[in-house]
Design a protein around this motif. Sequence first.
Motif, PDB file in Angstrom:
ATOM      1  N   MET A   1       0.816  -1.203   0.000  1.00  0.00           N
ATOM      2  CA  MET A   1       0.000   0.000   0.000  1.00  0.00           C
ATOM      3  C   MET A   1       0.857   1.264   0.000  1.00  0.00           C
ATOM      4  SD  MET A   1      -2.779   1.360   2.795  1.00  0.00           S
ATOM      5  CE  MET A   1      -1.506   2.155   3.768  1.00  0.00           C
ATOM      6  N   LEU A   2       1.967   1.252   0.747  1.00  0.00           N
ATOM      7  CA  LEU A   2       2.792   2.452   0.890  1.00  0.00           C
ATOM      8  C   LEU A   2       3.749   2.648  -0.283  1.00  0.00           C
ATOM      9  CD1 LEU A   2       3.693   2.235   4.691  1.00  0.00           C
ATOM     10  CD2 LEU A   2       1.922   3.607   3.601  1.00  0.00           C
ATOM     11  N   GLY A   3       4.220   1.580  -0.884  1.00  0.00           N
ATOM     12  CA  GLY A   3       5.146   1.711  -1.999  1.00  0.00           C
ATOM     13  C   GLY A   3       6.594   1.824  -1.538  1.00  0.00           C
ATOM     14  N   ASP A   4       7.460   2.225  -2.467  1.00  0.00           N
ATOM     15  CA  ASP A   4       8.902   2.260  -2.197  1.00  0.00           C
ATOM     16  C   ASP A   4       9.337   3.445  -1.351  1.00  0.00           C
ATOM     17  OD1 ASP A   4       9.120  -0.003  -3.757  1.00  0.00           O
ATOM     18  OD2 ASP A   4       9.551   1.134  -5.605  1.00  0.00           O
ATOM     19  N   GLY A   5       8.457   4.391  -1.119  1.00  0.00           N
ATOM     20  CA  GLY A   5       8.847   5.566  -0.343  1.00  0.00           C
ATOM     21  C   GLY A   5       8.933   5.318   1.142  1.00  0.00           C
ATOM     22  N   PHE A   6       8.457   4.147   1.598  1.00  0.00           N
ATOM     23  CA  PHE A   6       8.475   3.833   3.027  1.00  0.00           C
ATOM     24  C   PHE A   6       9.014   2.417   3.239  1.00  0.00           C
ATOM     25  CE2 PHE A   6       5.306   7.101   2.490  1.00  0.00           C
ATOM     26  CZ  PHE A   6       5.509   7.937   3.584  1.00  0.00           C
ATOM     27  N   VAL A   7       9.517   2.197   4.439  1.00  0.00           N
ATOM     28  CA  VAL A   7      10.034   0.891   4.838  1.00  0.00           C
ATOM     29  C   VAL A   7       9.245   0.410   6.042  1.00  0.00           C
ATOM     30  CG1 VAL A   7      12.038  -0.403   5.676  1.00  0.00           C
ATOM     31  CG2 VAL A   7      12.345   1.436   4.005  1.00  0.00           C
ATOM     32  N   VAL A   8       8.729  -0.813   5.956  1.00  0.00           N
ATOM     33  CA  VAL A   8       7.969  -1.408   7.049  1.00  0.00           C
ATOM     34  C   VAL A   8       8.886  -2.388   7.774  1.00  0.00           C
ATOM     35  CG1 VAL A   8       5.895  -2.676   7.699  1.00  0.00           C
ATOM     36  CG2 VAL A   8       5.862  -1.174   5.692  1.00  0.00           C
ATOM     37  N   GLN A   9       9.076  -2.175   9.066  1.00  0.00           N
ATOM     38  CA  GLN A   9       9.999  -2.995   9.859  1.00  0.00           C
ATOM     39  C   GLN A   9       9.229  -3.795  10.908  1.00  0.00           C
ATOM     40  OE1 GLN A   9      12.528   0.025  11.553  1.00  0.00           O
ATOM     41  NE2 GLN A   9      13.861   0.118   9.753  1.00  0.00           N
ATOM     42  N   ASP A  10       9.557  -5.084  11.011  1.00  0.00           N
ATOM     43  CA  ASP A  10       9.036  -5.869  12.128  1.00  0.00           C
ATOM     44  C   ASP A  10       9.974  -5.724  13.314  1.00  0.00           C
ATOM     45  OD1 ASP A  10      11.236  -7.486  11.586  1.00  0.00           O
ATOM     46  OD2 ASP A  10      10.069  -8.924  10.427  1.00  0.00           O
ATOM     47  N   ARG A  11       9.696  -6.437  14.405  1.00  0.00           N
ATOM     48  CA  ARG A  11      10.505  -6.260  15.618  1.00  0.00           C
ATOM     49  C   ARG A  11      11.952  -6.684  15.413  1.00  0.00           C
ATOM     50  NH1 ARG A  11       5.798  -7.844  18.978  1.00  0.00           N
ATOM     51  NH2 ARG A  11       5.090  -5.946  20.014  1.00  0.00           N
ATOM     52  N   TYR A  12      12.178  -7.715  14.612  1.00  0.00           N
ATOM     53  CA  TYR A  12      13.547  -8.158  14.368  1.00  0.00           C
ATOM     54  C   TYR A  12      14.340  -7.109  13.595  1.00  0.00           C
ATOM     55  CZ  TYR A  12      11.709 -12.686  15.783  1.00  0.00           C
ATOM     56  OH  TYR A  12      11.120 -13.706  16.487  1.00  0.00           O
ATOM     57  N   GLU A  13      13.693  -6.440  12.666  1.00  0.00           N
ATOM     58  CA  GLU A  13      14.381  -5.410  11.886  1.00  0.00           C
ATOM     59  C   GLU A  13      14.562  -4.133  12.697  1.00  0.00           C
ATOM     60  OE1 GLU A  13      12.823  -6.688   7.432  1.00  0.00           O
ATOM     61  OE2 GLU A  13      11.559  -5.458   8.726  1.00  0.00           O
TER      62      GLU A  13
END
Length: 414
Positions: free
Chosen positions: A251-263
């Motif tokens: 949904m957000l595209g390449d302009g954002f990074v989605v991080q989980d807890r490990y990241e």
Amino acid sequence: MNLPFFIARRYLFARKSRSVINVISGITIAGIALASMAMICTLSVFNGFHSLMESLFTDFDPDLKVVSARGKVFDPISDMPGRMDSLHCVSAVTCSLEEQAMIRYGTSQCIVTVKGVEDNVCDVYGLDKTLRGSGEFILKDNVCDYAVLGIGVMTSLNCGFQPAYPYTIYAPKRGVRVNMSNPTANFNSADVFSPGLIFQVNQQPYDDTYIIVSMEMARRLFGYEHEVSSMDIRLSDGYSVRRAKKEIQEMLGDGFVVQDRYEQQADVFKVVKLEKLVSYLFLTFILLIACFNIIGSLIMLMVEKEDDTAILGSMGLSGDSTSRIFVYDGLLISAVGALAGLIVGVTVALLQQHLKFIPLGANGNFIVDYYPVCVKLSDVTAVMVTVMLVTLLSVWPVRRIADRFIKSKGESEY
């Protein structure tokens, strides 16, 4: 029926004329069993510490964290192509703004990371579980602003839970030229009070450097209007983190990074994984040394069974099949040792996981009082595969030795 395997099985459990062969075989089995048990227990302990750290970061890190791929901050209203709360996988959303600043109390001062949060922060992650003290969690009212310090910051400032006067926070002004004649003009400053609470995550990066303030106060201090440094997301119950991360990233595209807890804590978890890998390799080397004892045991068995191999040859058993007898015997020795080690190792690990009978320390300075353990099927499988591969590596020369031994005996008899 596989005749070489049948004979090898009889050789393994039959009593030898020379007791030293039984002793060497027993020592080899015990060595492989101990190495396998040590690998299972060690890997399970690392899994336990991994799970422990994950539970600690749960109180301060969200399920998913959205950050800008191109800058330090972003506007959640104008820069984002969609609303997070419109997704079924999202249960709650809050924003935060993090920047470094200096905090002063009396004559004490230190560099801190100021984390500005919104009012619904406790709906996204368990910040309220980390609070210590007798006050109320409040970050602003109609009169003044408040700040909740990490326990390490409180210790550095020597201010206690109820300081006598407010803290002063200094942050560099954005987009202005440095005024060397009046250095104080280069900084924004704000006075904040303590609500009588501190937080304790039991993780040094947070406890020793972070302070929590309201989002409005953080924006005034750092000169922002609507920007945030991250959008923190709590997922709906039962929703897969991997699946939700993929949906939000699409949904957000390449302009954002989605991080989980490990990241979000990549450095910490990478260290744990590296230590686990090094321990695994070290124990594999010990296992390799133990498996090479099989060669000595099998060579002595060849010498003892010299007459048997001659009789088998006269009965029509090929030299290749005779060699396989000793190879199978080595594999059986390894299998018995590995199976015994896995059973004992898994048993000990499960007992520690449920009964916690091995303490971590007697002085009570640790987060937990016992070694955390988590048994995973993948580790058991990895240990079994490792034992088999190491055994094949150590037993492989036996076939060539057996071929030459049988050939030399045949030539001498001839």
